[in-house]
Design an enzyme around this catalytic site. Structure first.
Site, PDB file in Angstrom:
ATOM      1  CG  MET A 221      -0.981  -8.179  -6.383  1.00  0.00           C
ATOM      2  SD  MET A 221      -0.620  -7.397  -7.723  1.00  0.00           S
ATOM      3  CE  MET A 221      -0.128  -8.707  -8.417  1.00  0.00           C
ATOM      4  CG  HIS A 222      -8.188 -11.011  -7.165  1.00  0.00           C
ATOM      5  ND1 HIS A 222      -8.106 -11.798  -7.428  1.00  0.00           N
ATOM      6  CD2 HIS A 222      -8.680 -11.228  -6.462  1.00  0.00           C
ATOM      7  CE1 HIS A 222      -8.190 -12.891  -6.258  1.00  0.00           C
ATOM      8  NE2 HIS A 222      -8.608 -12.309  -5.289  1.00  0.00           N
TER       9      HIS A 222
ATOM     10  CG  ASN B  97      -4.063  -1.118 -12.807  1.00  0.00           C
ATOM     11  OD1 ASN B  97      -3.812  -1.486 -10.948  1.00  0.00           O
ATOM     12  ND2 ASN B  97      -3.792  -1.687 -13.893  1.00  0.00           N
TER      13      ASN B  97
ATOM     14  CG  ASP C 246      -1.548  -3.705 -17.156  1.00  0.00           C
ATOM     15  OD1 ASP C 246      -2.474  -4.139 -15.866  1.00  0.00           O
ATOM     16  OD2 ASP C 246      -0.996  -4.754 -16.760  1.00  0.00           O
TER      17      ASP C 246
ATOM     18  N   GLY D 258       1.079  -1.098  -0.388  1.00  0.00           N
ATOM     19  CA  GLY D 258      -0.635  -0.236  -0.015  1.00  0.00           C
ATOM     20  C   GLY D 258       0.970   1.415   0.202  1.00  0.00           C
ATOM     21  CB  SER D 259       4.529   2.588  -1.224  1.00  0.00           C
ATOM     22  OG  SER D 259       3.889   1.622  -2.531  1.00  0.00           O
ATOM     23  CG  ASN D 260       1.681   3.049  -5.801  1.00  0.00           C
ATOM     24  OD1 ASN D 260       1.495   4.283  -6.050  1.00  0.00           O
ATOM     25  ND2 ASN D 260       2.512   1.927  -5.955  1.00  0.00           N
TER      26      ASN D 260
ATOM     27  CG  HIS E 286       1.014  -2.182 -15.235  1.00  0.00           C
ATOM     28  ND1 HIS E 286       1.013  -3.200 -15.367  1.00  0.00           N
ATOM     29  CD2 HIS E 286       1.829  -2.250 -16.604  1.00  0.00           C
ATOM     30  CE1 HIS E 286       1.302  -4.521 -15.668  1.00  0.00           C
ATOM     31  NE2 HIS E 286       1.688  -3.690 -17.409  1.00  0.00           N
TER      32      HIS E 286
ATOM     33  CG  LEU F 273     -10.994  -6.209 -10.615  1.00  0.00           C
ATOM     34  CD1 LEU F 273     -10.927  -4.554 -10.750  1.00  0.00           C
ATOM     35  CD2 LEU F 273     -11.903  -7.294 -10.245  1.00  0.00           C
TER      36      LEU F 273
HETATM   37  C1  GRF Z   1       2.992  -1.483  -7.452  1.00  0.00           C
HETATM   38  O1  GRF Z   1       3.884  -1.495  -8.192  1.00  0.00           O
HETATM   39  C2  GRF Z   1       1.791  -1.051  -8.737  1.00  0.00           C
HETATM   40  O2  GRF Z   1       2.725  -0.514 -10.002  1.00  0.00           O
HETATM   41  C3  GRF Z   1       1.444  -2.872  -8.942  1.00  0.00           C
HETATM   42  O3  GRF Z   1       2.314  -2.905  -7.354  1.00  0.00           O
HETATM   43  C4  GRF Z   1       2.638  -2.291  -6.813  1.00  0.00           C
HETATM   44  C5  GRF Z   1       1.896  -1.997  -5.728  1.00  0.00           C
HETATM   45  O4  GRF Z   1       3.070  -1.377  -4.386  1.00  0.00           O
HETATM   46  N1  GRF Z   1       0.500  -2.939  -9.237  1.00  0.00           N
HETATM   47  P1  GRF Z   1       1.931  -1.186  -2.968  1.00  0.00           P
HETATM   48  O5  GRF Z   1       1.507  -2.086  -2.696  1.00  0.00           O
HETATM   49  O6  GRF Z   1       1.362   0.841  -3.285  1.00  0.00           O
HETATM   50  O7  GRF Z   1       3.449  -0.612  -2.622  1.00  0.00           O
END
Ligand code: GRF
Length: 198
Positions: free
Chosen positions: A95-96, A112, A154, A13-15, A114, A98
């Site tokens: 990671m699923h 999304n 994607d 969840g860093s994003n 990517h 959809l």
């Molecule tokens: C990211 O690299 C994103 O592009 C990919 O999964 C990763 C998620 O990282 N789809 P985080 O869980 O947000 O740290």
């Protein structure tokens, strides 16, 4: 009315954190209604709780154990999301894949992140595959993108893309780190852009 965002995660969840921070500092003018994870141990759930954002764990396993199909899971997930009446659904490390059965409930408002450029390295392990391709001399750089989600993995319309260099001395970890730090800016910028066009 402040737009509502629902965020789907599977892991660190860093994003998600980057989105939380950009909402907190007023860069993204929206409310995060809920964070939904398919994994109960995703660290992103802790990040959401720390920011007082409601969380939902929505795993596939109970569906499999009950003999239910993946389509049933996708439809129930869509219904759960619709309870929050979101303007935007963000897949931030979800990671699923959809299906169309999920997407038909939404109106081109699922996006999304990517870690590759459009049309390159679709699907899982995109960074490793780009690193390998660079070593083999078939690419000179890679990138990241925020795009609309369509059933083809994607392949939806890009909202923002950014090229990212690969250096000859890079280890895979170096490249991963560079891509992730760019993603943390690209995803909030992509969300801002999407919301500005609502
Ligand atoms: C990211 O690299 C994103 O592009 C990919 O999964 C990763 C998620 O990282 N789809 P985080 O869980 O947000 O740290």
């Amino acid at each position: 009315m402040v737009p509502k965002i629902v965020i789907l995660i599977s892991g660190n969840g860093s994003n998600l954190q980057a989105i939380i921070d950009n909402v907190a500092n007023g860069e993204i003018k929206a409310e995060i209604s809920v964070v939904i994870s398919n994994r109960s141990n995703a660290y992103g759930l802790t990040r959401a709780s720390n920011a007082s954002i409601p969380t939902v764990v929505f795993p596939l396993k109970p569906y499999k154990e009950a003999g239910k199909t993946r389509v049933e899971y996708d439809i129930d997930l869509a219904k759960k999301i619709l309870e929050y009446k979101p303007d935007l659904i963000v897949l931030a490390g979800w990671m699923h894949i959809l299906s169309a059965d999920f997407l038909q409930h939404f109106s081109e408002n699922v996006i999304n992140l990517h870690p590759a450029l459009p049309g390159q390295f679709d699907g899982a392990h995109a960074i490793e595959r780009a690193y390998q391709a660079f070593k083999e001399g078939t690419i000179t750089h890679t990138g990241a993108m925020v795009h609309k989600v369509i059933p083809a993995v994607d392949r939806g319309l890009p909202i923002l893309t950014q090229e990212i260099p690969i250096l000859p001395e890079d280890s895979l970890e170096d490249l991963e780190e560079r891509i992730h730090s760019i993603e943390h800016k690209l995803l909030p910028a992509g969300i801002k852009k999407f919301l500005s066009e609502l």
